[in-house]
Write an enzyme that holds these catalytic residues in place. Structure first.
Site, short mmCIF file in Angstrom:
data_model
loop_
_atom_site.label_atom_id
_atom_site.label_comp_id
_atom_site.label_asym_id
_atom_site.label_seq_id
_atom_site.Cartn_x
_atom_site.Cartn_y
_atom_site.Cartn_z
N GLY A 48 -23.44 10.39 12.96
CA GLY A 48 -22.74 9.19 12.53
C GLY A 48 -22.43 8.18 13.60
O GLY A 48 -22.39 6.98 13.34
N GLU A 103 -16.68 8.06 18.31
CA GLU A 103 -16.80 8.54 16.94
C GLU A 103 -16.97 7.38 15.97
O GLU A 103 -16.45 6.29 16.21
CB GLU A 103 -15.54 9.31 16.54
CG GLU A 103 -15.54 10.78 16.89
CD GLU A 103 -16.32 11.61 15.89
OE1 GLU A 103 -17.23 11.10 15.23
OE2 GLU A 103 -16.00 12.80 15.78
N ASP A 104 -17.65 7.65 14.88
CA ASP A 104 -17.74 6.67 13.82
C ASP A 104 -16.45 6.65 13.01
O ASP A 104 -15.91 5.60 12.70
CB ASP A 104 -18.95 6.92 12.91
CG ASP A 104 -19.03 8.34 12.38
OD1 ASP A 104 -18.27 9.22 12.85
OD2 ASP A 104 -19.87 8.60 11.51
N ASP A 107 -11.65 11.57 10.08
CA ASP A 107 -11.29 11.90 8.70
C ASP A 107 -10.17 12.94 8.75
O ASP A 107 -9.02 12.59 8.94
CB ASP A 107 -12.54 12.42 7.98
CG ASP A 107 -12.47 12.24 6.48
OD1 ASP A 107 -11.38 12.36 5.91
OD2 ASP A 107 -13.52 12.00 5.86
N LYS A 135 -9.06 7.31 8.94
CA LYS A 135 -8.44 7.44 7.62
C LYS A 135 -7.10 8.17 7.80
O LYS A 135 -7.05 9.40 7.72
CB LYS A 135 -9.32 8.25 6.67
CG LYS A 135 -10.60 7.59 6.25
CD LYS A 135 -11.32 8.51 5.28
CE LYS A 135 -12.60 7.94 4.77
NZ LYS A 135 -13.28 8.87 3.84
N PHE A 156 -14.56 7.17 -0.03
CA PHE A 156 -15.85 7.63 0.51
C PHE A 156 -16.62 6.41 0.98
O PHE A 156 -17.03 5.58 0.18
CB PHE A 156 -16.64 8.40 -0.55
CG PHE A 156 -17.75 9.21 0.04
CD1 PHE A 156 -17.62 10.57 0.23
CD2 PHE A 156 -18.92 8.59 0.46
CE1 PHE A 156 -18.64 11.31 0.81
CE2 PHE A 156 -19.94 9.32 1.03
CZ PHE A 156 -19.81 10.68 1.21
N VAL A 157 -16.77 6.29 2.31
CA VAL A 157 -17.40 5.11 2.87
C VAL A 157 -18.78 5.43 3.45
O VAL A 157 -19.05 6.56 3.88
CB VAL A 157 -16.52 4.44 3.95
CG1 VAL A 157 -15.26 3.86 3.33
CG2 VAL A 157 -16.18 5.41 5.07
N ASP A 163 -23.04 8.24 6.21
CA ASP A 163 -24.04 8.48 5.19
C ASP A 163 -23.48 9.19 3.96
O ASP A 163 -22.38 9.72 3.97
CB ASP A 163 -25.17 9.34 5.77
CG ASP A 163 -24.75 10.80 5.93
OD1 ASP A 163 -25.44 11.68 5.36
OD2 ASP A 163 -23.74 11.08 6.61
N ARG A 169 -27.10 5.15 6.17
CA ARG A 169 -26.70 5.01 7.58
C ARG A 169 -27.08 3.64 8.14
O ARG A 169 -26.40 3.11 9.00
CB ARG A 169 -27.35 6.10 8.44
CG ARG A 169 -26.77 7.49 8.25
CD ARG A 169 -27.30 8.43 9.33
NE ARG A 169 -27.08 9.82 9.00
CZ ARG A 169 -25.94 10.48 9.21
NH1 ARG A 169 -24.91 9.86 9.75
NH2 ARG A 169 -25.84 11.74 8.89
#
Length: 183
Positions: A48, A103-104, A107, A135, A156-157, A163, A169
């Site tokens: 990610g 990091e992307d 969570d 988040k 949910f992104v 992805d 992606r």
């Protein structure tokens, strides 16, 4: 690919590519000031973080080393097992080095918490985190993240490296995936 290309698959665009690039430039300025005179090793978490790492690194006006790590706590599930598996380890010895994990998204925070402990145990001089997205409502453990691009809702992104089933992606924006796609 832009959000308009897949409008039937998304319910909302949260961030445009332009907003993301502006934020990464801002974060790069902060990082350069904070690490003045110290060499930094950027560690991207696959898969990610590829887009975030590439674009963030391009905003840095200084030399940095880059490495990648792939870890998983999900396996084939959509929920974390809490057990982290290293799929691809670092090629770089981080002993005595200043590490910035890129990091992307943060969570639950479980995998990132494990990574922070792991890198500290390897003798890194410092370990900090840069995350494009966080988040807050999804976090299960408190993770100290020095550089955060955007706090987002617990939806949910997809896009910008994120992805669903290895799709989306390459979406240039960050968008909420429409429930009909994954239901």
């Amino acid at each position: 690919m832009r959000a308009a290309d897949i409008s039937d698959d998304i319910s909302e665009v949260l961030l445009t590519e332009e907003q993301i690039h502006d934020k990464l430039a801002e974060l790069a300025t902060q990082v350069v000031a904070d690490y003045d005179g110290r060499e930094v090793v950027l560690v991207g978490v696959l898969k990610g973080a590829v887009m975030v790492m590439a674009d963030f690194a391009r905003h840095l006006p200084v030399h940095v080393s880059m490495d990648w790590m792939a870890v998983s706590s999900y396996g084939a599930s959509t929920r974390s097992s809490g057990v982290v598996q290293i799929r691809k380890d670092l090629d770089t010895d981080i002993t005595g080095k200043h590490v910035l994990i890129v990091e992307d998204i943060i969570d639950s925070g479980l995998t990132l918490s494990w990574l922070l402990e792991n890198f500290a145990s390897r003798g890194a001089a410092s370990v900090e985190v840069l995350a494009l997205l966080r988040k807050p409502d999804a976090m299960k453990v408190e993770v100290d993240c020095r550089y955060v691009g955007f706090d987002i809702p617990n939806d949910f992104v997809i896009g910008y490296g994120l992805d669903y089933a290895e799709r989306y992606r390459n979406l240039r924006d960050v968008a909420v995936l429409a429930p009909h796609v994954y239901s």
